[in-house]
Scaffold this active site. Sequence first.
Site, PDB file in Angstrom:
ATOM      1  N   LEU A  21       0.940  -1.111   0.200  1.00 20.07           N
ATOM      2  CA  LEU A  21      -0.064   0.004  -0.089  1.00 20.07           C
ATOM      3  C   LEU A  21       1.026   1.170   0.093  1.00 20.07           C
ATOM      4  O   LEU A  21       1.974   1.133   0.389  1.00 20.07           O
ATOM      5  CB  LEU A  21      -0.770  -0.013   1.248  1.00 20.07           C
ATOM      6  CG  LEU A  21      -2.038  -1.015   1.422  1.00 20.07           C
ATOM      7  CD1 LEU A  21      -2.698  -0.767   2.869  1.00 20.07           C
ATOM      8  CD2 LEU A  21      -2.976  -1.180   0.416  1.00 20.07           C
ATOM      9  N   ASP A  22       0.464   2.240  -0.434  1.00 19.29           N
ATOM     10  CA  ASP A  22       1.126   3.541  -0.253  1.00 19.29           C
ATOM     11  C   ASP A  22       1.187   3.912   1.245  1.00 19.29           C
ATOM     12  O   ASP A  22       0.380   3.463   2.108  1.00 19.29           O
ATOM     13  CB  ASP A  22       0.108   4.810  -0.812  1.00 19.29           C
ATOM     14  CG  ASP A  22       0.027   4.680  -2.196  1.00 19.29           C
ATOM     15  OD1 ASP A  22       0.786   3.913  -2.949  1.00 19.29           O
ATOM     16  OD2 ASP A  22      -0.785   5.524  -2.763  1.00 19.29           O
ATOM     17  N   MET A  23       2.373   4.222   1.570  1.00 22.54           N
ATOM     18  CA  MET A  23       2.821   4.545   2.930  1.00 22.54           C
ATOM     19  C   MET A  23       1.567   5.238   3.668  1.00 22.54           C
ATOM     20  O   MET A  23       1.366   4.661   4.820  1.00 22.54           O
ATOM     21  CB  MET A  23       4.104   5.393   3.130  1.00 22.54           C
ATOM     22  CG  MET A  23       4.643   5.668   4.518  1.00 22.54           C
ATOM     23  SD  MET A  23       5.963   6.254   4.760  1.00 22.54           S
ATOM     24  CE  MET A  23       7.065   6.272   3.469  1.00 22.54           C
ATOM     25  N   ALA A  24       0.984   6.252   2.936  1.00 21.26           N
ATOM     26  CA  ALA A  24      -0.099   6.807   4.143  1.00 21.26           C
ATOM     27  C   ALA A  24      -1.337   6.094   3.972  1.00 21.26           C
ATOM     28  O   ALA A  24      -2.468   6.538   4.803  1.00 21.26           O
ATOM     29  CB  ALA A  24      -0.306   8.327   3.435  1.00 21.26           C
ATOM     30  N   THR A  25      -1.510   5.184   3.422  1.00 20.25           N
ATOM     31  CA  THR A  25      -2.914   4.219   3.285  1.00 20.25           C
ATOM     32  C   THR A  25      -2.754   3.192   4.383  1.00 20.25           C
ATOM     33  O   THR A  25      -1.780   2.582   4.690  1.00 20.25           O
ATOM     34  CB  THR A  25      -2.856   3.579   1.985  1.00 20.25           C
ATOM     35  OG1 THR A  25      -2.876   4.696   0.799  1.00 20.25           O
ATOM     36  CG2 THR A  25      -4.327   2.828   1.807  1.00 20.25           C
TER      37      THR A  25
END
Length: 175
Positions: A21-25
């Site tokens: 996942l994207d780091m912020a997700t």
Amino acid sequence: RDCALSRTRQRWPEALVVHRLDMATSGLLVFARSPEVQSLLNRAFAERRVSKRYIAIVHGKVEGSSGTIDLPLRADWPNRPRQIVDPVAGKPSVTQWRQIDTASTDCGTRLELRPVTGRSHQLRVHLRALGHPIVGDRLYGHLDDAPRLMLHASQLALKHPLTGRPMQVESSVPF
């Protein structure tokens, strides 16, 4: 470094990354416990045999109850890691969306997102292109006071790579 893989390897030292996942997700990740299973799972993702569901809160009131975003994406090389819509050189990128309800935060609309393809930042770029960036998106969105990116990988459905048994895993949405 402290990351999902290092934490997973504390319990299963043989763990291998399959789905990121994207780091912020926030939300579900997939790891394999052998190279054979990693290969089978990677193939399932590449062949789009894994159903993925995300929940997001986006800025503004989204018109309509559901739809499909079909916009080709490519890397924005001078501004990496950003991605951009490019109808000429972009790769096919498709996201299905459904309105769940208006977000209780009064800042937007709560959507269920189902990516058909799996491009980097696909959901974030597609929603920005519609004029409804995800709340808290510091890369593609508005400057807002959200404490985080309001994007959560809430469900994965796939067949077990060895038994073929249908599996569905879910993660509660934290916002």
